[in-house]
Design a protein around this motif. Structure first.
Motif, PDB file in Angstrom:
ATOM      1  N   THR A  64       1.241  16.288 -16.600  1.00 18.68           N
ATOM      2  CA  THR A  64       2.217  15.318 -16.099  1.00 18.68           C
ATOM      3  C   THR A  64       2.954  15.852 -14.876  1.00 18.68           C
ATOM      4  O   THR A  64       4.026  15.360 -14.539  1.00 18.68           O
ATOM      5  CB  THR A  64       3.238  14.955 -17.194  1.00 18.68           C
ATOM      6  N   THR A  65       2.423  16.874 -14.244  1.00 17.88           N
ATOM      7  CA  THR A  65       2.942  17.449 -12.992  1.00 17.88           C
ATOM      8  C   THR A  65       4.263  18.204 -13.149  1.00 17.88           C
ATOM      9  O   THR A  65       4.873  18.574 -12.162  1.00 17.88           O
ATOM     10  CB  THR A  65       3.129  16.398 -11.858  1.00 17.88           C
ATOM     11  N   LEU A  66       4.713  18.442 -14.381  1.00 17.69           N
ATOM     12  CA  LEU A  66       5.969  19.177 -14.556  1.00 17.69           C
ATOM     13  C   LEU A  66       5.776  20.674 -14.338  1.00 17.69           C
ATOM     14  O   LEU A  66       6.713  21.382 -14.000  1.00 17.69           O
ATOM     15  CB  LEU A  66       6.547  18.952 -15.958  1.00 17.69           C
ATOM     16  N   ARG A  89       2.114  10.548 -10.816  1.00 15.89           N
ATOM     17  CA  ARG A  89       3.368  10.107 -11.445  1.00 15.89           C
ATOM     18  C   ARG A  89       3.465   8.592 -11.505  1.00 15.89           C
ATOM     19  O   ARG A  89       4.204   8.049 -12.320  1.00 15.89           O
ATOM     20  CB  ARG A  89       4.570  10.676 -10.678  1.00 15.89           C
ATOM     21  N   ALA A  99      10.485  15.139 -22.286  1.00 13.99           N
ATOM     22  CA  ALA A  99      11.284  14.205 -21.495  1.00 13.99           C
ATOM     23  C   ALA A  99      12.378  13.654 -22.382  1.00 13.99           C
ATOM     24  O   ALA A  99      12.369  13.834 -23.583  1.00 13.99           O
ATOM     25  CB  ALA A  99      10.427  13.074 -20.966  1.00 13.99           C
ATOM     26  N   ALA A 100      13.329  12.997 -21.783  1.00 16.57           N
ATOM     27  CA  ALA A 100      14.389  12.430 -22.590  1.00 16.57           C
ATOM     28  C   ALA A 100      15.026  11.289 -21.830  1.00 16.57           C
ATOM     29  O   ALA A 100      14.545  10.875 -20.783  1.00 16.57           O
ATOM     30  CB  ALA A 100      15.417  13.495 -22.935  1.00 16.57           C
ATOM     31  N   TYR A 118      10.803   3.553 -10.620  1.00 17.45           N
ATOM     32  CA  TYR A 118       9.388   3.188 -10.446  1.00 17.45           C
ATOM     33  C   TYR A 118       9.223   2.134  -9.353  1.00 17.45           C
ATOM     34  O   TYR A 118       8.126   1.691  -9.088  1.00 17.45           O
ATOM     35  CB  TYR A 118       8.801   2.642 -11.751  1.00 17.45           C
TER      36      TYR A 118
ATOM     37  N   ARG B 108      12.170  14.136 -17.200  1.00 17.51           N
ATOM     38  CA  ARG B 108      11.623  12.798 -17.003  1.00 17.51           C
ATOM     39  C   ARG B 108      11.665  12.429 -15.513  1.00 17.51           C
ATOM     40  O   ARG B 108      10.706  11.883 -14.985  1.00 17.51           O
ATOM     41  CB  ARG B 108      12.356  11.749 -17.832  1.00 17.51           C
ATOM     42  N   PHE B 109      12.781  12.771 -14.855  1.00 19.32           N
ATOM     43  CA  PHE B 109      12.847  12.482 -13.415  1.00 19.32           C
ATOM     44  C   PHE B 109      11.683  13.144 -12.685  1.00 19.32           C
ATOM     45  O   PHE B 109      11.105  12.571 -11.784  1.00 19.32           O
ATOM     46  CB  PHE B 109      14.172  12.995 -12.816  1.00 19.32           C
ATOM     47  N   ARG B 110      11.357  14.353 -13.097  1.00 20.96           N
ATOM     48  CA  ARG B 110      10.277  15.067 -12.415  1.00 20.96           C
ATOM     49  C   ARG B 110       8.927  14.412 -12.657  1.00 20.96           C
ATOM     50  O   ARG B 110       7.985  14.640 -11.896  1.00 20.96           O
ATOM     51  CB  ARG B 110      10.210  16.511 -12.906  1.00 20.96           C
ATOM     52  N   SER B 111       8.809  13.672 -13.753  1.00 22.39           N
ATOM     53  CA  SER B 111       7.524  13.028 -14.041  1.00 22.39           C
ATOM     54  C   SER B 111       7.459  11.627 -13.436  1.00 22.39           C
ATOM     55  O   SER B 111       6.464  10.941 -13.587  1.00 22.39           O
ATOM     56  CB  SER B 111       7.293  12.965 -15.551  1.00 22.39           C
ATOM     57  N   LEU B 112       8.526  11.191 -12.773  1.00 21.68           N
ATOM     58  CA  LEU B 112       8.560   9.843 -12.200  1.00 21.68           C
ATOM     59  C   LEU B 112       8.153   9.877 -10.727  1.00 21.68           C
ATOM     60  O   LEU B 112       8.345  10.879 -10.048  1.00 21.68           O
ATOM     61  CB  LEU B 112       9.974   9.258 -12.310  1.00 21.68           C
TER      62      LEU B 112
END
Lengths: 326, 269
Positions: A64-66, A89, A99-100, A118, B108-112
């Motif tokens: 997920t690119t994290l 993404r 994530a949260a 988005y 989550r921000f980083r995955s957006l």
């Protein structure tokens, strides 16, 4: 109630949505993920099953690119993860421990926030937020601040938040950990339904039951390495073997006992700090008798023994022969 | 509806990317303003801090310091307090961002598909807006104590510079926060820059009584420079040079710390 946008064409469901090849990642000297390869298909739930610290979350974070991919490569719906993280993404949703949601915002505000990020146009976004709140029954608490939620409410919002852009690929990192059985079952049926509508769901879990109930295909990983993969039915056949657990009376006999067991053609793994030996049975009760007779004949005193159904631990023991960990 | 899948194939153009950056920054500012409102203890601390400094210095040190100021002390002090309010507000950018980084929502921000710059930009802008409220409150209390702006233009200029320098320090503190990732550490480290900048300055008192080496620092450091400009603007004194130096300081700090903060944030995963 249905939303046409969540249904996809039947051929899309046959497509491989996630391709991971030789993924590796180290943190300092610890090799968190090592040469991991698997596929996940649209319309299916792919379960990454493993104990704590197996490398599941690291894998999800790379996909997920994290986290940057150290070696190997991965693509999501054909887009290379390392080369085009921004494009990736746009086609993924992520929920669970990786994530949260924003604790100071309400469910509605959280969904609005992620929808805006988005770049979903305003009118569509508002419709989508309302739809998700109704579809996933967030209405009771949609306008309360997230920090007041119960574990189940929070988790549900977390999963719903990852659906805001109707992503074709959804990553759920231990989505049901810490939930009560009722909430867990509810979430399972919601995840199942998403997959049935064409989403490729990749979920991590440490619960055998969850992987079993929910996944079309399962990848078992431990210590960063893939131990087995296949459909739930394939793996279950392997797992249905019973396990004979033997406690020797004297620790010193442990080595002798292992030799004796090997002598009758069975495998065993020992707990080095204790007095326990685990023998996965391939030949049922007959084999367990042979093992016990063998030990008796070799003069090894047995304090206790029991025959039991395998647990996830046994699967790992059988697959990794590293009985020392527990 | 348009699913994200429709957007995935083509790379966005540069114009599109800048558009998204602006859009994301507005979104994140909106989110941080809501968060600010929902944490009344943090909000009131930040807003009341300036009034606290104003009253403290006016009543406790006012008489002693007044000599040498050349003007009525309240006229001297209030514009400086604008800058102090903004500076202490900037400190909260760091503690807030460090807390944010420890929450899962940052992942989550980083995955957006969003501009990661917007995560910090939104917070700095929200904090700057909060600083405007704090400064207006200081001005209002100052009015009760006899402070007067010489002109509306001067008032706007003085407040704009105070908010501007606080904004620049917000980015500095964001860079520190993204590096150390702990609100406690950010708070402790702020002692090393906040107090020297505040006290070794011309904000509360002219620098004439300080030793020579300190005088030079006190005269040229950004808080003094901006404080002097804000004071001249508020009092209707020609302030061309001081304003120019203030803008140079603000731009210089931003040029250094915006890239540092963004780079540290990108690394902090």
């Amino acid at each position: 109630m249905t939303d046409a946008s969540e249904r996809r064409s039947p051929n899309a469901e046959d497509a491989v949505a996630v391709v991971a090849r030789g993924l590796s990642k180290s943190f300092g000297k610890t090799r968190a993920v090592s040469d991991l390869s698997f596929d996940a298909r649209s319309g299916e739930v792919t379960g990454l099953l493993g104990p704590n610290g197996a490398g599941k979350t690291t894998t999800i974070k790379m996909l997920t690119t994290l986290l940057p991919i150290e070696s190997g490569n991965a693509s999501i719906v054909g887009i290379d993860v390392a080369r085009r993280p921004d494009a990736v993404r746009r086609v993924i949703g992520l929920a669970g421990q990786s994530a949260a949601v924003d604790e100071k915002l309400t469910a509605r505000e959280n969904l609005e926030l992620f929808g805006r990020l988005y770049k979903i146009p305003r009118a569509e976004r508002m419709k989508r937020v309302d739809y998700l709140i109704e579809r996933f029954e967030l209405g009771d608490f949609a306008d309360r601040v997230a920090e007041t939620y119960s574990g189940g409410q929070r988790r549900r919002l977390d999963v719903v938040a990852s659906l805001i852009a109707a992503p074709p690929v959804l990553f759920l990192d231990e989505p049901t950990t810490g939930l009560d059985p009722h909430t867990r079952t509810e979430l399972w049926s919601e995840i199942r339904e998403l997959a049935d509508r064409g989403t490729a769901v990749v979920l991590t879990t440490q619960y055998l039951e969850e992987a079993d109930r929910l996944s079309d295909s399962i990848v078992i990983i431990d210590e960063g390495v893939m131990k087995a993969s296949g459909t739930s039915a394939d793996l279950k056949r392997d797992l249905e073997r019973e396990v004979l657990e033997i406690h020797v009376a004297d620790r010193k006999d442990l080595t002798g006992a292992a030799a004796s067991i090997a002598g009758v053609g069975a495998e065993s793994s020992a707990d080095p700090e204790g007095t326990r030996l685990q023998v996965p049975l391939t030949g049922g009760a007959r084999q367990s008798l042979a093992v016990l007779r063998g030990l008796d004949a070799d003069g090894i005193a047995i304090a206790d023994f029991q025959l039991r159904k395998p647990t996830l631990d046994d699967v790992f023991l059988a697959m990794t022969s590293r009985g020392g960990r527990r | 509806m348009t699913t994200t899948a429709d957007l995935d194939r083509q790379e966005p153009t540069a114009t599109q990317q800048i558009g998204w950056l602006v859009q994301d920054t507005v979104t994140m500012t909106w989110r941080d303003l809501i968060r600010t409102q929902r944490q009344p203890e943090m909000l009131s601390f930040a807003v009341v801090m300036g009034v606290f400094f104003l009253l403290l210095f006016y009543w406790v040190f006012g008489g002693a310091i007044a000599a040498g100021a050349g003007v009525d002390y309240i006229q001297y002090l209030v514009p400086g307090i604008f800058v102090i309010t903004s500076l202490t507000g900037a400190q909260q950018t760091g503690t807030g961002l460090a807390a944010d980084l420890s929450e899962g929502v940052t992942d989550r921000f980083r995955s957006l598909p969003m501009s990661q710059f917007a995560v910090i930009a939104g917070r700095t802008i929200a904090d700057a807006l909060r600083n405007v409220v704090g400064i207006l409150l200081v001005a209002a209390v100052g009015y009760l104590l006899g402070f007067r702006f010489a002109s509306v233009g001067g008032a706007i200029g003085a407040i704009a510079l105070a908010v501007g320098v606080g904004y620049a320090f917000s980015w500095m503190n964001a860079a520190i926060a993204a590096q150390v990732r702990s609100a406690e550490m950010v708070g402790m480290l702020s002692m090393f820059w906040l107090f020297p900048l505040m006290l070794a300055s011309t904000v509360f008192t002219p620098s004439e009584q300080m030793p020579g080496w300190l005088q030079a620092f006190a005269k040229w450091q950004p808080i003094s420079v901006v404080g002097d400009a804000a004071r001249d603007l508020s009092n209707g004194i020609p302030a061309g040079d001081a304003v120019a130096w203030s803008i140079i300081w603000i731009v210089a700090l931003l040029v250094v710390f915006v890239p540092l903060a963004v780079a540290a944030y990108r690394r902090s995963r």
